[in-house]
Write a protein that holds these residues in place. Sequence first.
Motif, PDB file in Angstrom:
ATOM      1  N   ASP A 196       0.852  -1.177   0.000  1.00 35.23           N
ATOM      2  CA  ASP A 196       0.000   0.000   0.000  1.00 35.23           C
ATOM      3  C   ASP A 196       0.892   1.232   0.000  1.00 35.23           C
ATOM      4  O   ASP A 196       1.763   1.366   0.872  1.00 35.23           O
ATOM      5  N   GLU A 197       0.663   2.088  -0.974  1.00 33.61           N
ATOM      6  CA  GLU A 197       1.455   3.312  -1.094  1.00 33.61           C
ATOM      7  C   GLU A 197       2.955   3.012  -1.079  1.00 33.61           C
ATOM      8  O   GLU A 197       3.744   3.714  -0.454  1.00 33.61           O
ATOM      9  N   GLY A 198       3.334   1.920  -1.755  1.00 34.51           N
ATOM     10  CA  GLY A 198       4.740   1.578  -1.899  1.00 34.51           C
ATOM     11  C   GLY A 198       5.386   0.873  -0.729  1.00 34.51           C
ATOM     12  O   GLY A 198       6.597   0.641  -0.729  1.00 34.51           O
ATOM     13  N   ARG A 199       4.598   0.509   0.279  1.00 28.30           N
ATOM     14  CA  ARG A 199       5.186  -0.172   1.437  1.00 28.30           C
ATOM     15  C   ARG A 199       4.504  -1.514   1.642  1.00 28.30           C
ATOM     16  O   ARG A 199       3.304  -1.647   1.397  1.00 28.30           O
ATOM     17  N   PRO A 200       5.254  -2.514   2.105  1.00 26.67           N
ATOM     18  CA  PRO A 200       4.634  -3.813   2.389  1.00 26.67           C
ATOM     19  C   PRO A 200       3.702  -3.700   3.598  1.00 26.67           C
ATOM     20  O   PRO A 200       4.023  -3.010   4.576  1.00 26.67           O
ATOM     21  N   ILE A 201       2.553  -4.342   3.495  1.00 29.63           N
ATOM     22  CA  ILE A 201       1.584  -4.331   4.593  1.00 29.63           C
ATOM     23  C   ILE A 201       1.015  -5.722   4.789  1.00 29.63           C
ATOM     24  O   ILE A 201       1.107  -6.586   3.922  1.00 29.63           O
ATOM     25  N   ARG A 202       0.418  -5.909   5.927  1.00 27.07           N
ATOM     26  CA  ARG A 202      -0.457  -7.041   6.194  1.00 27.07           C
ATOM     27  C   ARG A 202      -1.858  -6.440   6.199  1.00 27.07           C
ATOM     28  O   ARG A 202      -2.102  -5.413   6.832  1.00 27.07           O
ATOM     29  N   CYS A 203      -2.781  -7.044   5.442  1.00 28.22           N
ATOM     30  CA  CYS A 203      -4.158  -6.557   5.338  1.00 28.22           C
ATOM     31  C   CYS A 203      -5.076  -7.515   6.090  1.00 28.22           C
ATOM     32  O   CYS A 203      -4.881  -8.735   6.037  1.00 28.22           O
ATOM     33  N   ARG A 204      -6.069  -6.954   6.768  1.00 23.22           N
ATOM     34  CA  ARG A 204      -7.036  -7.775   7.511  1.00 23.22           C
ATOM     35  C   ARG A 204      -8.449  -7.281   7.219  1.00 23.22           C
ATOM     36  O   ARG A 204      -8.722  -6.085   7.294  1.00 23.22           O
ATOM     37  N   PHE A 205      -9.336  -8.201   6.875  1.00 24.39           N
ATOM     38  CA  PHE A 205     -10.775  -7.939   6.794  1.00 24.39           C
ATOM     39  C   PHE A 205     -11.433  -8.637   7.975  1.00 24.39           C
ATOM     40  O   PHE A 205     -11.075  -9.775   8.288  1.00 24.39           O
TER      41      PHE A 205
END
Length: 152
Positions: A107-116
């Motif tokens: 997201d926006e060029g950075r690694p993320i962990r996403c959670r729903f």
Amino acid sequence: MSGDFDFLVGRWDVANRRLTRRHVGSDDWDEFPATMLAHRFFDGSGSFDEMTCPTRGFSGATVRIFDPVSAQWSIYWMHSRRGLLELPPVVGGFTHGVGTFYADDNDEGRPIRCRFVWSGITAISCRWEQAFSTDDGANWETNWVMEFSRAG
């Protein structure tokens, strides 16, 4: 399990709250209405919805598919402005009436962990929220919340 998303079938009014800026500690939320129509397929092992956001000029669609071998759901999002199936899907399932799904993404060029998270599920309402973590899940920033009310 198959049928986990059957609660979503039908028409919904959706109150959206989305952070205007992520990853900066913002408390500025953009609020807008939407309508959604959801269907089931594959005898409950699949789910599809389309959400229309008339005040924002876009629509979104979600496809959910249950894998009976792993006993997990994969959830894919599509956005009318981008015109593609967004990858990776979030993957997970329901425990005690709460659905939690994760993906590693950018997201926006950075690694993320996403959670729903799907929660508060009743016959006439439910809640969905999306959160991102930039520290592998130690801390989460909720950046989009949808409160669903059964239409009609």
